[in-house]
Motif scaffolding. Structure first.
Motif, PDB file in Angstrom:
ATOM      1  N   GLY A 224       0.830  -1.194   0.000  1.00  0.00           N
ATOM      2  CA  GLY A 224       0.000   0.000   0.000  1.00  0.00           C
ATOM      3  C   GLY A 224       0.865   1.245   0.000  1.00  0.00           C
ATOM      4  O   GLY A 224       2.090   1.169   0.119  1.00  0.00           O
TER       5      GLY A 224
ATOM      6  N   VAL B  43      -1.966   7.591   3.609  1.00  0.00           N
ATOM      7  CA  VAL B  43      -3.346   7.511   3.144  1.00  0.00           C
ATOM      8  C   VAL B  43      -3.667   8.785   2.363  1.00  0.00           C
ATOM      9  O   VAL B  43      -3.376   9.896   2.818  1.00  0.00           O
ATOM     10  CB  VAL B  43      -4.317   7.373   4.332  1.00  0.00           C
ATOM     11  CG1 VAL B  43      -5.765   7.401   3.840  1.00  0.00           C
ATOM     12  CG2 VAL B  43      -4.045   6.079   5.101  1.00  0.00           C
TER      13      VAL B  43
ATOM     14  N   MET C 219      -6.961   5.348  -2.919  1.00  0.00           N
ATOM     15  CA  MET C 219      -6.784   4.218  -2.006  1.00  0.00           C
ATOM     16  C   MET C 219      -7.568   3.012  -2.496  1.00  0.00           C
ATOM     17  O   MET C 219      -7.104   1.870  -2.393  1.00  0.00           O
ATOM     18  CB  MET C 219      -7.245   4.615  -0.602  1.00  0.00           C
ATOM     19  CG  MET C 219      -6.423   5.745   0.021  1.00  0.00           C
ATOM     20  SD  MET C 219      -4.657   5.350   0.215  1.00  0.00           S
ATOM     21  CE  MET C 219      -4.738   4.103   1.502  1.00  0.00           C
TER      22      MET C 219
ATOM     23  N   GLY D 140      -1.191   1.879   4.994  1.00  0.00           N
ATOM     24  CA  GLY D 140      -1.186   3.297   4.659  1.00  0.00           C
ATOM     25  C   GLY D 140      -1.103   4.089   5.955  1.00  0.00           C
ATOM     26  O   GLY D 140      -1.679   3.702   6.963  1.00  0.00           O
TER      27      GLY D 140
ATOM     28  N   LEU E 222      -8.764   4.481   4.999  1.00  0.00           N
ATOM     29  CA  LEU E 222      -8.009   3.233   4.963  1.00  0.00           C
ATOM     30  C   LEU E 222      -8.916   2.047   5.295  1.00  0.00           C
ATOM     31  O   LEU E 222      -8.902   1.023   4.606  1.00  0.00           O
ATOM     32  CB  LEU E 222      -6.837   3.302   5.953  1.00  0.00           C
ATOM     33  CG  LEU E 222      -5.947   2.065   6.041  1.00  0.00           C
ATOM     34  CD1 LEU E 222      -5.172   1.873   4.734  1.00  0.00           C
ATOM     35  CD2 LEU E 222      -4.971   2.188   7.217  1.00  0.00           C
TER      36      LEU E 222
ATOM     37  N   THR F 236      -1.653   0.296  10.005  1.00  0.00           N
ATOM     38  CA  THR F 236      -1.317   1.712   9.982  1.00  0.00           C
ATOM     39  C   THR F 236      -0.495   2.071  11.208  1.00  0.00           C
ATOM     40  O   THR F 236      -0.563   1.399  12.241  1.00  0.00           O
ATOM     41  CB  THR F 236      -2.579   2.589   9.900  1.00  0.00           C
ATOM     42  OG1 THR F 236      -2.210   3.927   9.545  1.00  0.00           O
ATOM     43  CG2 THR F 236      -3.324   2.624  11.229  1.00  0.00           C
TER      44      THR F 236
ATOM     45  N   GLU G 169       5.892  -0.667  -0.388  1.00  0.00           N
ATOM     46  CA  GLU G 169       5.062   0.489  -0.674  1.00  0.00           C
ATOM     47  C   GLU G 169       4.685   0.513  -2.162  1.00  0.00           C
ATOM     48  O   GLU G 169       5.536   0.311  -3.030  1.00  0.00           O
ATOM     49  CB  GLU G 169       5.780   1.778  -0.274  1.00  0.00           C
ATOM     50  CG  GLU G 169       5.929   1.881   1.242  1.00  0.00           C
ATOM     51  CD  GLU G 169       6.381   3.252   1.707  1.00  0.00           C
ATOM     52  OE1 GLU G 169       6.708   4.096   0.853  1.00  0.00           O
ATOM     53  OE2 GLU G 169       6.404   3.475   2.929  1.00  0.00           O
TER      54      GLU G 169
ATOM     55  N   HIS H 168       2.215   2.664  -5.113  1.00  0.00           N
ATOM     56  CA  HIS H 168       1.445   3.867  -5.435  1.00  0.00           C
ATOM     57  C   HIS H 168       1.201   3.893  -6.937  1.00  0.00           C
ATOM     58  O   HIS H 168       2.077   3.499  -7.714  1.00  0.00           O
ATOM     59  CB  HIS H 168       2.201   5.126  -5.010  1.00  0.00           C
ATOM     60  CG  HIS H 168       1.348   6.343  -4.868  1.00  0.00           C
ATOM     61  ND1 HIS H 168       0.875   7.049  -5.957  1.00  0.00           N
ATOM     62  CD2 HIS H 168       0.868   6.980  -3.766  1.00  0.00           C
ATOM     63  CE1 HIS H 168       0.154   8.075  -5.530  1.00  0.00           C
ATOM     64  NE2 HIS H 168       0.126   8.062  -4.206  1.00  0.00           N
TER      65      HIS H 168
END
Length: 346
Positions: A100, A104, A110, A127, A150, A163, A298, A300
């Motif tokens: 993730g 966030v 998301m 996140g 999230l 988180t 991670e 994105h």
């Protein structure tokens, strides 16, 4: 505990050490060698401190037989722990596939990233709603609103969420929305925070500090365990090195070292360890080959506009490629990737 006495220690000094030990209800066993005299102590070592023993005249060295991290120690808990995060298992042959964005962001983004990572094989969505940043002017996270975003993304795609919690005062509210609490590298020795997450019922992902030793990490885990929370997963995310080629130094040897010291599961985070997307796949596979119980990466969908750490994020298609390679590695190693349980996610 073993006491090594100084060369030339007198009989009176030796007798005094024995008297001090026995006064505390412990047993002292004396062994005289040609060059050294050794005193073995048997009993509840918590009754006496190493510092007080070192202060006794004639004592040269104090050597603990058991590690100070008693609850985290493999000696105290020979069976490997398996941590269950709302149906997803980490440890004991089960791999955690955490993926993730760093922070966030807006709900639509998301949702897209959660859908893509889930399809690629991730079983935990991550996140940051609260972000500890080096600069006070940098993006600090969306807070409670971020937690809601999230959670909603995780629930929609049937993935438990992870988180970071940065403040002891926020443990309760973060626990309402997250399935797993992350203690980041900067907070690894925030002992007040460790105590609070130890009192919570949520599993904890504890990241190694940037300048922390293996023992430092295990002692931090001990804080959490001592409060009754046995669901702790350790994370190797790189330590400070002298070479600027990578963001940090990926200490892959920490994985088997920890496996020999603790029963707690250990995962790796090649994103923070390297800071370079081109190195993440190789380091992720290296971590699994070294015995890691999972990988934290991670992801994105548009790194150039990410709120934080965009340059180290993989694109969804890149994550799908490395996730497939990790799945094959898991099969080779005889490990399983437990699928998310949509009904169990918070």
């Amino acid at each position: 505990m073993i006491l090594i006495l100084k060369t030339g220690a007198t009989d009176d000094q030796i007798d005094h050490v024995i008297e001090r030990v026995e006064a505390l209800g412990l047993q002292a066993h004396l062994s005289r060698g040609t060059y050294r005299t050794i005193l073995g102590i048997i009993g509840d070592e918590d009754k006496i401190s190493e510092d007080s023993l070192r202060a006794i005249p004639g004592v040269a060295q104090v050597i603990p037989v058991l590690p100070p991290y008693k609850l985290a120690s493999l000696d105290a808990h020979p069976q490997r722990s398996v941590v269950d995060i709302s149906g997803v298992k980490i440890g004991g042959g089960h791999l955690g596939m955490i993926a993730g964005p760093c922070s966030v962001e807006e709900p639509e983004r998301m949702d897209r990233i959660a859908e893509a990572t889930r399809a690629a094989g991730a079983n935990l969505f991550r996140g940051g709603a609260y972000k500890p940043r080096t600069s006070p002017y940098a993006f600090q996270g969306l807070g409670v609103e971020g937690l809601k975003i999230l959670r909603d993304a995780g629930q929609k795609h049937g993935m438990p969420v992870v988180t970071e919690v940065t403040d002891p005062r926020n443990v309760e509210i973060v626990s309402e929305y997250a399935d797993m609490l992350q203690v980041g590298a900067r907070n690894m020795q925030n002992f007040v925070l460790l105590t609070e997450v130890g009192k919570s019922s949520r599993p904890v992902l504890l990241k190694r500090g940037m300048s922390a030793t293996i023992q430092d990490l295990l002692m931090s885990a001990e804080y959490i365990l001592s409060q009754g929370n046995s669901n702790v997963v350790l994370c190797e995310r790189g330590v400070k090195g002298f070479d600027s080629c990578t963001r940090n130094l990926f200490d892959v040897a920490a994985v088997p070292v920890l496996a020999g010291l603790t029963h707690l599961p250990v995962i790796v985070d090649p994103s923070h360890a390297t800071g370079r997307p081109d190195l993440i796949p190789a380091c992720a596979l290296a971590g699994l080959a070294a015995g890691a119980d999972g990988v934290h990466i991670e992801v994105h969908d548009q790194p150039e506009v990410a709120k934080s750490d965009g340059p180290q994020a993989l694109l969804p298609e890149q994550y799908a490629d490395v996730a497939e390679r990790m799945r094959k590695m898991a099969e080779l190693l005889g490990k399983t990737i437990s699928p998310p349980n949509p009904e169990a996610a918070a």
